[in-house]
Every structure is written in C-alpha cells, then in structure tokens.
Motif scaffolding. Structure first.
Motif, PDB file in Angstrom:
ATOM      1  N   TYR A  11       5.666 -23.838  15.921  1.00 54.40           N
ATOM      2  CA  TYR A  11       6.084 -22.229  16.114  1.00 54.40           C
ATOM      3  C   TYR A  11       7.732 -22.506  16.275  1.00 54.40           C
ATOM      4  CZ  TYR A  11       7.294 -17.659  17.887  1.00 54.40           C
ATOM      5  OH  TYR A  11       7.972 -16.468  17.961  1.00 54.40           O
ATOM      6  N   GLU A  64      10.980 -20.774  17.429  1.00 58.67           N
ATOM      7  CA  GLU A  64      11.387 -19.534  18.381  1.00 58.67           C
ATOM      8  C   GLU A  64      12.589 -19.031  17.903  1.00 58.67           C
ATOM      9  OE1 GLU A  64      11.951 -18.646  23.295  1.00 58.67           O
ATOM     10  OE2 GLU A  64      11.625 -20.544  22.436  1.00 58.67           O
ATOM     11  N   GLU A  65      13.367 -19.735  17.209  1.00 62.17           N
ATOM     12  CA  GLU A  65      14.700 -19.131  16.774  1.00 62.17           C
ATOM     13  C   GLU A  65      14.322 -18.038  15.566  1.00 62.17           C
ATOM     14  OE1 GLU A  65      18.799 -20.587  14.528  1.00 62.17           O
ATOM     15  OE2 GLU A  65      17.288 -21.899  15.026  1.00 62.17           O
ATOM     16  N   PHE A  66      13.414 -18.347  14.848  1.00 57.86           N
ATOM     17  CA  PHE A  66      13.119 -17.441  13.709  1.00 57.86           C
ATOM     18  C   PHE A  66      11.679 -16.569  13.940  1.00 57.86           C
ATOM     19  CE2 PHE A  66      15.046 -21.246  11.256  1.00 57.86           C
ATOM     20  CZ  PHE A  66      16.265 -20.409  11.102  1.00 57.86           C
ATOM     21  N   GLY A  67      11.002 -17.022  15.173  1.00 53.48           N
ATOM     22  CA  GLY A  67       9.773 -16.314  15.353  1.00 53.48           C
ATOM     23  C   GLY A  67       8.571 -16.238  14.636  1.00 53.48           C
ATOM     24  N   ARG A  68       8.592 -17.597  14.028  1.00 55.17           N
ATOM     25  CA  ARG A  68       7.252 -17.658  12.912  1.00 55.17           C
ATOM     26  C   ARG A  68       7.046 -19.201  13.156  1.00 55.17           C
ATOM     27  NH1 ARG A  68       8.640 -19.979   8.303  1.00 55.17           N
ATOM     28  NH2 ARG A  68      10.896 -19.975   7.620  1.00 55.17           N
ATOM     29  N   ASN A  69       5.827 -19.297  12.398  1.00 55.54           N
ATOM     30  CA  ASN A  69       5.520 -20.933  12.141  1.00 55.54           C
ATOM     31  C   ASN A  69       6.269 -21.647  11.086  1.00 55.54           C
ATOM     32  OD1 ASN A  69       3.689 -20.820  14.441  1.00 55.54           O
ATOM     33  ND2 ASN A  69       1.960 -20.248  13.080  1.00 55.54           N
TER      34      ASN A  69
END
Length: 258
Positions: free
Chosen positions: A244, A246-251
């Motif tokens: 994951y 966090e910077e892009f909010g996705r896996n």
C-alpha cells in the motif's frame, strides 16, 4: 448483460486445454482486466469471444445468442476490438483507417457516406487526435497508432471494446494515456475488457479482474478481491509483493529485488 461465458473449454491439441472450464460475465459499463503469463490463454479467450474460434466446448452467449450462430458483422455491431500493436501493411490516412471501422454497419457493396464520416470525426475528437486525420497510419508513433486503433474500434459505437495487450511495446507515458482512454470510455458507458501483463494497470483501472492460472482455469472477481499478493504471486511467482502506497492511497505491485 453483454456476454455470459459458461464452462468454456478450448484446446489447440487434444488433451492440452488452453481454456479449461471458464465462467465469466461482462456487463454494460464494466472494466475487466485479464491477467496471466504468456501463453496462459488471454488472446485465445478473446478470439472465442469474437467468434474467431468456434471449435470450443461450452457456451458463449452474446445478448443471449450463442456466438457460434452469429455472423461476424452481428458480433462486430456489439463488440469493438483493439489488437496488439503492429506495423500497418497499407498506407491509409488515419481518417481512412478509422472510417473502416464502420464496415460492420454497411452492406457488401456499400460505401461509407456522410453519416459514417461524421462518426469517424466524432471518434477522432473523442480520442483528441483530430489533428492526425490526414497523416499516414504508417508514419505514426506507437502511441498515436494505438489511439487511432481505439478510435477505429469505437467508431460504430459498440457496447464493448476488447483490448488485447494495448499497452504492450509502448513507453510509460503512452501506457498511461491508453489506460486513461479506457477509463474515460467506461465513464461514457462503454464496457472495456483488457489483457495485460502488468498488475499495476489493473490496480489503476479498478473495476473487475480475472486471473489465468497455469492450467487454463480463470478466477474472476472485483479488482480488490483478485489483486492480492497471494493470488498474484501464485500467477507470477513468489518474489512479487503488493504494498500500500500511502502517498497515492492505493496498492502497487513490485519485485523488491532481482
């Protein structure tokens, strides 16, 4: 529902199934990304859906009608197709190339008219490539040629577009452009089915995903359900990791080292 696939089996050689009891459904506005190793069966599945291979077992229903019983033009009126990128043999302009996508709606000896020309202009505008209209298809870059191929596939406004590894052989920027186009088409109501070798493409598109294993079986579900480390590692190897970001909010899917 556009397609209903039930217990689909296909083998090029007896006893060596490429597709092994596949079940799948494709609905309006859906994005479905199909993943698997080289030779897993992705292109074979697409060929069966398009009616190009009719010696399969099981059932492929297009709007409730068995694909084996449909003529090529009937299928093409519902389904557009973007093949893997390749060099064009003939020196058409981009406009002429896109206009050829209207052939499914024309009679045997009919020629494209004003209606078809307007449809070609609309498809070029939708892709944002009207300025390429007069250029030779053979002179385009790989990314431009792929956009022209997508315009040709949607010119007759099918319900579904099948993309066979549309980002292959493209640089990173053009890969992202193709994915944006697919997402935009889905937002406009088209269904989109795409094959790829890169799980990150499926993660970016979201929607649904299907994974081929090494025996020709296909597992199918939401992208969130299917694109897990465990399931992807089973297809591509145990070194693969899903993390994951966090910077892009996705896996994202990565190989930590060589």
């Amino acid at each position: 529902m556009i397609y209903e696939v039930r217990d689909l089996k296909y083998a090029y050689k007896k006893g060596c199934p490429v597709l092994n009891g596949i079940g799948l459904s494709i609905r309006e506005g859906q994005i479905l990304t199909v993943l698997g190793k080289n030779g897993a069966g992705k292109s074979t599945l697409f060929s069966c859906l398009l009616g190009l291979r009719d010696s399969y077992e099981g059932s492929i229903l297009l709007h409730g009608k068995e694909v084996k019983t449909l003529k090529e033009k009937e299928i093409a009126s519902h389904v557009g197709y973007v093949p893997q990128a390749g060099v064009q043999s003939f020196d058409f302009t981009v406009f002429e190339y896109v206009l050829m996508g209207c052939s499914a709606g024309l009679g045997l000896f009919s020629r494209p008219g004003k209606k078809e020309e307007q449809a070609a202009e609309k498809a070029l505008d939708l892709l944002g490539i009207r300025e390429l209209s007069g250029r030779s298809i053979r002179e385009l870059s790989g990314g431009e040629r792929q956009q022209a191929a997508i315009a040709r596939a949607i010119v007759s406004e099918p319900e579904l577009v099948i993309f066979d590894e549309p980002a292959a052989h493209l640089d990173q920027a053009n890969q992202m452009q193709v994915l944006r186009i697919i997402k935009n088409l889905a937002d406009r109501g088209f269904a989109a089915v795409m094959s790829t070798h890169d799980p990150n493409h499926a993660m970016l598109l979201g929607g649904d995903a299907a994974l081929f294993d090494n025996s020709g079986c296909l597992s199918f579900g939401s992208a969130a359900e299917m694109l897990t480390e465990e399931k992807l590692a089973a297809v591509y190897g145990s070194d693969l990791k899903v993390r994951y970001l966090e910077e892009f909010g996705r896996n994202i899917c990565v190989y930590p080292e060589l």
